[in-house]
Design a protein around this motif. Structure first.
Motif, PDB file in Angstrom:
ATOM      1  N   SER A   1       1.200  -1.209   0.096  1.00 21.51           N
ATOM      2  CA  SER A   1      -0.242   0.298   0.050  1.00 21.51           C
ATOM      3  C   SER A   1       0.526   0.827  -0.020  1.00 21.51           C
ATOM      4  N   GLY A   2       1.151   1.867  -0.995  1.00 20.29           N
ATOM      5  CA  GLY A   2       1.669   3.170  -1.494  1.00 20.29           C
ATOM      6  C   GLY A   2       3.490   2.944  -1.210  1.00 20.29           C
ATOM      7  N   THR A   3       3.910   3.116  -0.240  1.00 19.42           N
ATOM      8  CA  THR A   3       5.051   2.712  -0.255  1.00 19.42           C
ATOM      9  C   THR A   3       5.928   1.856   0.820  1.00 19.42           C
ATOM     10  N   VAL A   4       4.555   1.228   1.185  1.00 15.91           N
ATOM     11  CA  VAL A   4       5.149   0.086   2.532  1.00 15.91           C
ATOM     12  C   VAL A   4       4.228  -0.966   1.758  1.00 15.91           C
ATOM     13  N   ARG A   5       5.632  -2.283   2.260  1.00 15.14           N
ATOM     14  CA  ARG A   5       4.850  -3.143   2.281  1.00 15.14           C
ATOM     15  C   ARG A   5       4.814  -4.208   3.726  1.00 15.14           C
ATOM     16  N   VAL A   6       3.542  -5.306   3.786  1.00 19.38           N
ATOM     17  CA  VAL A   6       3.585  -5.764   4.907  1.00 19.38           C
ATOM     18  C   VAL A   6       3.995  -7.910   4.652  1.00 19.38           C
ATOM     19  N   TYR A   7       4.610  -8.628   5.008  1.00 18.81           N
ATOM     20  CA  TYR A   7       4.118  -9.412   5.406  1.00 18.81           C
ATOM     21  C   TYR A   7       3.162 -10.696   5.577  1.00 18.81           C
ATOM     22  N   VAL A   8       2.248 -11.088   5.437  1.00 22.04           N
ATOM     23  CA  VAL A   8       1.111 -11.852   6.232  1.00 22.04           C
ATOM     24  C   VAL A   8       1.688 -13.533   5.913  1.00 22.04           C
ATOM     25  N   ALA A   9       0.755 -14.058   6.973  1.00 16.12           N
ATOM     26  CA  ALA A   9       0.953 -15.403   6.995  1.00 16.12           C
ATOM     27  C   ALA A   9      -0.373 -16.315   7.897  1.00 16.12           C
ATOM     28  N   VAL A  10      -1.148 -16.937   7.094  1.00 15.55           N
ATOM     29  CA  VAL A  10      -1.482 -17.624   8.308  1.00 15.55           C
ATOM     30  C   VAL A  10      -1.053 -18.926   8.073  1.00 15.55           C
ATOM     31  N   ILE A  11      -0.619 -20.163   8.921  1.00 13.71           N
ATOM     32  CA  ILE A  11       0.110 -21.511   9.166  1.00 13.71           C
ATOM     33  C   ILE A  11      -1.016 -21.909  10.512  1.00 13.71           C
ATOM     34  N   ASP A  12      -1.886 -22.291  10.073  1.00 14.27           N
ATOM     35  CA  ASP A  12      -2.428 -23.383  10.638  1.00 14.27           C
ATOM     36  C   ASP A  12      -3.841 -22.889  11.959  1.00 14.27           C
ATOM     37  N   SER A  13      -3.852 -22.542  12.329  1.00 17.43           N
ATOM     38  CA  SER A  13      -4.439 -22.092  13.888  1.00 17.43           C
ATOM     39  C   SER A  13      -3.677 -20.512  13.719  1.00 17.43           C
TER      40      SER A  13
ATOM     41  N   PRO B   1      -9.508 -19.762   9.864  1.00 19.17           N
ATOM     42  CA  PRO B   1      -9.331 -19.663   9.164  1.00 19.17           C
ATOM     43  C   PRO B   1      -8.662 -19.457   7.293  1.00 19.17           C
ATOM     44  N   ALA B   2      -7.529 -20.015   6.806  1.00 20.77           N
ATOM     45  CA  ALA B   2      -7.246 -19.448   6.018  1.00 20.77           C
ATOM     46  C   ALA B   2      -8.209 -18.771   4.869  1.00 20.77           C
ATOM     47  N   ALA B   3      -9.001 -19.494   3.987  1.00 27.05           N
ATOM     48  CA  ALA B   3      -9.849 -19.709   3.477  1.00 27.05           C
ATOM     49  C   ALA B   3     -10.549 -18.168   3.450  1.00 27.05           C
ATOM     50  N   SER B   4     -10.857 -17.593   4.940  1.00 29.60           N
ATOM     51  CA  SER B   4     -11.348 -16.569   5.105  1.00 29.60           C
ATOM     52  C   SER B   4     -10.941 -15.556   5.294  1.00 29.60           C
ATOM     53  N   TYR B   5      -9.183 -15.587   4.642  1.00 27.30           N
ATOM     54  CA  TYR B   5      -8.478 -14.452   4.041  1.00 27.30           C
ATOM     55  C   TYR B   5      -8.438 -14.000   2.953  1.00 27.30           C
ATOM     56  N   ASP B   6      -8.552 -15.529   1.749  1.00 25.48           N
ATOM     57  CA  ASP B   6      -8.350 -15.962   1.043  1.00 25.48           C
ATOM     58  C   ASP B   6      -9.065 -15.068   0.101  1.00 25.48           C
ATOM     59  N   PRO B   7      -8.661 -13.946  -1.205  1.00 28.68           N
ATOM     60  CA  PRO B   7      -9.235 -13.615  -1.916  1.00 28.68           C
ATOM     61  C   PRO B   7     -10.071 -13.988  -2.663  1.00 28.68           C
ATOM     62  N   VAL B   8      -9.095 -15.614  -3.331  1.00 32.79           N
ATOM     63  CA  VAL B   8      -9.999 -16.649  -4.260  1.00 32.79           C
ATOM     64  C   VAL B   8     -11.097 -16.774  -3.534  1.00 32.79           C
ATOM     65  N   HIS B   9     -11.542 -17.732  -2.569  1.00 34.96           N
ATOM     66  CA  HIS B   9     -12.672 -17.444  -2.095  1.00 34.96           C
ATOM     67  C   HIS B   9     -13.067 -16.783  -1.872  1.00 34.96           C
ATOM     68  N   GLU B  10     -12.899 -15.099  -1.517  1.00 39.00           N
ATOM     69  CA  GLU B  10     -13.815 -14.785  -1.543  1.00 39.00           C
ATOM     70  C   GLU B  10     -14.550 -13.480  -2.504  1.00 39.00           C
ATOM     71  N   TYR B  11     -13.933 -13.825  -3.674  1.00 32.75           N
ATOM     72  CA  TYR B  11     -14.177 -13.213  -4.947  1.00 32.75           C
ATOM     73  C   TYR B  11     -15.023 -14.331  -5.744  1.00 32.75           C
ATOM     74  N   VAL B  12     -14.218 -15.111  -5.968  1.00 31.51           N
ATOM     75  CA  VAL B  12     -14.180 -16.390  -7.093  1.00 31.51           C
ATOM     76  C   VAL B  12     -15.936 -16.835  -6.926  1.00 31.51           C
ATOM     77  N   ALA B  13     -16.319 -17.274  -4.936  1.00 31.39           N
ATOM     78  CA  ALA B  13     -17.269 -17.785  -5.146  1.00 31.39           C
ATOM     79  C   ALA B  13     -18.094 -17.047  -5.290  1.00 31.39           C
ATOM     80  N   LEU B  14     -18.304 -15.363  -5.640  1.00 35.92           N
ATOM     81  CA  LEU B  14     -19.840 -14.207  -6.012  1.00 35.92           C
ATOM     82  C   LEU B  14     -20.300 -15.276  -7.384  1.00 35.92           C
ATOM     83  N   ALA B  15     -19.286 -15.535  -8.072  1.00 35.69           N
ATOM     84  CA  ALA B  15     -20.006 -15.599  -9.055  1.00 35.69           C
ATOM     85  C   ALA B  15     -20.658 -16.715  -9.691  1.00 35.69           C
ATOM     86  N   LYS B  16     -20.697 -17.387  -8.163  1.00 38.32           N
ATOM     87  CA  LYS B  16     -21.799 -18.940  -7.552  1.00 38.32           C
ATOM     88  C   LYS B  16     -23.070 -18.264  -8.147  1.00 38.32           C
TER      89      LYS B  16
END
Length: 245
Positions: A81-93, A119-134
């Motif tokens: 975001s802008g000139t800032v980067r933040v690394y993120v991860a969800v590993i198990d719980s 759960p990792a899927a709750s942060y995943d943009p694919v699960h969030e946005y692709v599911a809308l196509a249903k």
């Protein structure tokens, strides 16, 4: 003598043509059939892993995400975001979030705070946005490209989806003056999700309530929102220490 030779030559030409046509037909029958939009959505969401790149554009600015999802419980990458980067991860719980760094900074000595995660899927943009196509309406198809609309809470967003083979490869959403572009690649061949080598992990101080998971408001009702874990380090108050004499 010329008659039989001409006849044999003609027969050979016919035979070659028949064999060529048969080979072409065989190639078509053996080639995997391209999935429909709904099948591609299902196949993508059920994949073992994939890489997603998201570009969100709105009057407030732009933000990009690069994330790898590894079913069923891992997600990792970074948010710019802008000139800032933040690394993120969800590993198990457990959710991990780095300190803010420059996009060009080395990942060798990052410090991550950790806390309990959804759960990792709750942060995943694919699960969030692709599911809308249903819930796609007014679907129009041209080759592997589909255009359609999705309406939620009385507001409508326009979608363009691209299907390649058995999976969804790209999705663009336009709503409320904002646009989100999602690209999906390396399906079933993405690298495993781990923290960068040399990373330091510290626990989030227990003096404040745990940070709640980010909301995942669908972009059909508001400007597209980030689905990755929060992009700023959690605000905490260091425990007060008292030195006795």
């Amino acid at each position: 003598m010329t008659g039989p030779r001409r006849l044999i030559g003609w027969l050979l030409l016919v035979l070659v043509a028949v064999l060529a046509a048969g080979g072409a037909a065989l190639g078509v029958s053996q080639a995997p059939k391209q999935a429909t939009l709904q099948d591609a959505v299902k196949n993508t969401l059920n994949a073992a892993n994939y890489t997603s790149d998201v570009l969100e554009s709105s009057p407030q600015g732009t933000q990009t995400q690069h994330l790898v999802y590894q079913a069923p419980s891992r997600l990792g990458g970074y948010v710019d975001s802008g000139t800032v980067r933040v690394y993120v991860a969800v590993i198990d719980s457990v959710e991990y979030q780095s300190n803010q760094v420059s996009p060009s900074a080395s990942t060798a000595h990052l410090t991550f705070q950790k806390q309990a995660s959804q759960p990792a899927a709750s942060y995943d943009p694919v699960h969030e946005y692709v599911a809308l196509a249903k819930n796609a309406k007014h679907v129009h198809q041209k080759g592997g490209t589909y255009t359609f609309t999705v309406t939620q809470q009385g507001q409508t967003a326009s979608f363009t989806a691209t299907v390649i083979g058995q999976y969804l490869s790209a999705l663009t959403i336009s709503a409320s003056g904002a646009q989100l572009s999602l690209t999906i690649s390396s399906v079933n061949s993405s690298p495993p999700v781990t923290l960068p080598g040399g990373a330091k992990v510290v626990s989030t101080p227990t003096t404040t309530a745990p940070t709640t998971a980010p909301t995942t408001t669908a972009p059909t009702t508001t400007a597209p929102t980030t689905t990755a874990p929060t992009t700023t380090a959690p605000t905490t108050t260091a425990p007060t220490t008292t030195t006795t004499g």
